[in-house]
Design a protein around this motif. Structure first.
Motif, short mmCIF file in Angstrom:
data_model
loop_
_atom_site.label_atom_id
_atom_site.label_comp_id
_atom_site.label_asym_id
_atom_site.label_seq_id
_atom_site.Cartn_x
_atom_site.Cartn_y
_atom_site.Cartn_z
N PRO A 26 27.24 -23.69 14.71
CA PRO A 26 28.19 -24.69 15.21
C PRO A 26 29.62 -24.35 14.82
CG PRO A 26 26.35 -25.75 14.09
CD PRO A 26 26.25 -24.28 13.82
N GLU A 27 30.51 -24.46 15.78
CA GLU A 27 31.94 -24.24 15.58
C GLU A 27 32.70 -25.42 16.15
OE1 GLU A 27 33.19 -21.88 13.81
OE2 GLU A 27 31.49 -20.52 13.65
N LEU A 28 34.02 -25.44 15.95
CA LEU A 28 34.83 -26.50 16.52
C LEU A 28 34.57 -26.58 18.02
CD1 LEU A 28 38.21 -25.88 14.66
CD2 LEU A 28 36.54 -27.69 14.21
N GLY A 29 34.32 -27.79 18.51
CA GLY A 29 34.03 -28.00 19.92
C GLY A 29 32.56 -27.93 20.28
N SER A 30 31.71 -27.48 19.37
CA SER A 30 30.27 -27.41 19.64
C SER A 30 29.65 -28.81 19.59
CB SER A 30 29.55 -26.57 18.58
OG SER A 30 29.97 -25.25 18.57
N HIS A 31 28.65 -29.01 20.41
CA HIS A 31 27.86 -30.25 20.34
C HIS A 31 26.70 -30.00 19.39
CE1 HIS A 31 24.72 -33.13 21.52
NE2 HIS A 31 25.75 -33.94 21.66
N VAL A 32 26.50 -30.90 18.44
CA VAL A 32 25.35 -30.77 17.54
C VAL A 32 24.38 -31.92 17.82
CG1 VAL A 32 26.55 -29.53 15.71
CG2 VAL A 32 26.53 -32.00 15.67
N PRO A 33 23.08 -31.65 17.76
CA PRO A 33 22.11 -32.71 18.01
C PRO A 33 22.29 -33.85 16.99
CG PRO A 33 21.03 -30.57 17.87
CD PRO A 33 22.45 -30.38 17.46
N VAL A 34 21.88 -35.02 17.41
CA VAL A 34 21.93 -36.17 16.50
C VAL A 34 21.06 -35.86 15.30
CG1 VAL A 34 21.43 -38.62 16.24
CG2 VAL A 34 22.33 -37.76 18.40
N ALA A 124 25.54 -32.57 7.02
CA ALA A 124 25.22 -31.49 6.07
C ALA A 124 24.20 -30.59 6.74
CB ALA A 124 24.65 -32.08 4.78
N VAL A 125 24.45 -29.28 6.70
CA VAL A 125 23.61 -28.32 7.41
C VAL A 125 23.02 -27.32 6.43
CG1 VAL A 125 23.58 -26.55 9.22
CG2 VAL A 125 25.08 -28.53 9.44
N THR A 126 21.74 -27.00 6.62
CA THR A 126 21.09 -25.90 5.93
C THR A 126 20.31 -25.15 7.00
OG1 THR A 126 19.74 -25.30 4.02
CG2 THR A 126 19.00 -27.18 5.31
N THR A 127 19.71 -24.06 6.66
CA THR A 127 19.02 -23.24 7.65
C THR A 127 17.98 -24.07 8.41
OG1 THR A 127 19.30 -21.35 6.20
CG2 THR A 127 17.70 -21.11 7.97
N GLY A 128 18.24 -24.25 9.70
CA GLY A 128 17.29 -24.94 10.56
C GLY A 128 17.24 -26.45 10.45
N LYS A 129 18.04 -27.06 9.57
CA LYS A 129 18.02 -28.51 9.41
C LYS A 129 19.43 -29.04 9.27
CE LYS A 129 13.59 -28.60 7.03
NZ LYS A 129 12.88 -28.92 5.81
N SER A 130 19.65 -30.24 9.78
CA SER A 130 20.92 -30.91 9.57
C SER A 130 20.65 -32.38 9.32
CB SER A 130 21.85 -30.71 10.76
OG SER A 130 21.28 -31.22 11.94
N TYR A 131 21.50 -32.98 8.50
CA TYR A 131 21.35 -34.38 8.12
C TYR A 131 22.70 -35.07 8.18
CZ TYR A 131 16.89 -32.90 6.14
OH TYR A 131 15.64 -32.40 5.97
N ARG A 132 22.71 -36.30 8.67
CA ARG A 132 23.90 -37.12 8.70
C ARG A 132 24.07 -37.78 7.33
NH1 ARG A 132 23.44 -42.21 10.26
NH2 ARG A 132 21.65 -41.67 11.53
N LEU A 133 25.23 -37.60 6.72
CA LEU A 133 25.48 -38.23 5.44
C LEU A 133 25.90 -39.67 5.64
CD1 LEU A 133 27.39 -35.31 3.71
CD2 LEU A 133 25.09 -36.10 3.22
N GLN A 134 25.36 -40.54 4.85
CA GLN A 134 25.68 -41.95 4.95
C GLN A 134 26.86 -42.26 4.05
OE1 GLN A 134 22.23 -44.53 4.73
NE2 GLN A 134 20.93 -42.78 5.10
N ALA A 135 27.75 -43.12 4.53
CA ALA A 135 28.90 -43.53 3.75
C ALA A 135 28.43 -44.40 2.59
CB ALA A 135 29.88 -44.29 4.61
N GLN A 136 29.15 -44.32 1.49
CA GLN A 136 28.78 -45.14 0.33
C GLN A 136 28.93 -46.60 0.68
OE1 GLN A 136 31.45 -43.67 -2.60
NE2 GLN A 136 33.15 -44.88 -1.92
N GLU A 137 28.16 -47.41 0.01
CA GLU A 137 28.19 -48.87 0.28
C GLU A 137 29.07 -49.56 -0.71
OE1 GLU A 137 24.04 -49.77 0.12
OE2 GLU A 137 23.69 -48.87 2.05
#
Length: 137
Positions: A26-34, A124-137
Motif C-alpha cells: 500500500p502506498e499513498l492513494g491505495s485502497h486498503v480493505p476494511v 497497523a500492517v504486518t505480513t498478510g494481515k492488517s488491523y484497525r487501531l482503536q482510539a483510546q477511550e
C-alpha cells in the motif's frame, strides 16, 4: 502544504516513483480493505494496540501496536473510504505514544496525514494481515 501542486508538477520527491511508505504494497492513494479492529489483549504476546485521540490531520499522531507479540511492519493513515492518505514510523520508544495504556518498548509509532484531510483511521500492517487501531477511550 502550499508548495505541493508545484512539487507534484515537477515530479519532485515525494511525488515520484522513488517515494515509498515502506509498507510492502500500500502506498499513498491505495485502497486498503476494511481491517478488523485490533483486539485489546493484556498478554505481552497478544495482538493489541491503541492510538491517541483526536485523529486530526496535519498533527503528529501516535500510538502503539503489537501483532502476535511483535511490532507491526508499518502504520497507514486512511480516510473514511479506506484510501491511504498518510503513514509514519514504527518501532519507536514507548514514551512517544500518547495513549492511556503504556506502550511496550519499541512498539510505538508516529504518523501524519495532510492538512485538511478527514482521517478515517489508522491501520497497523504486518505480513498478510492488517488491523484497525482503536482510539483510546
Amino acid at each position: 502544504m502550499a508548495a505541493a501542486p508545484a512539487a507534484r508538477s515537477l515530479d519532485a520527491y515525494p511525488f515520484n516513483d522513488t517515494f515509498t511508505l515502506g509498507c510492502g504494497g500500500p502506498e499513498l492513494g491505495s485502497h486498503v480493505p476494511v481491517a478488523p479492529p485490533l483486539p485489546r489483549g493484556t498478554d505481552p504476546g497478544d495482538t493489541r494496540g491503541e492510538t491517541g485521540t483526536p485523529l486530526t490531520a496535519d498533527t503528529l499522531l501516535s500510538g502503539w501496536a503489537t501483532i502476535g507479540g511483535s511490532r507491526a511492519y508499518c502504520v497507514l493513515v486512511v480516510d473514511q473510504n479506506h484510501i491511504v492518505i498518510g503513514g509514519g514510523l514504527i518501532g519507536l520508544p514507548g514514551s512517544v505514544a500518547k495513549t492511556n495504556t503504556a506502550a511496550p518498548e519499541g512498539m510505538a509509532w508516529q504518523a501524519i496525514a495532510p492538512a485538511g484531510a478527514t482521517i478515517g483511521g489508522v491501520i497497523a500492517v504486518t505480513t498478510g494481515k492488517s488491523y484497525r487501531l482503536q482510539a483510546q477511550e
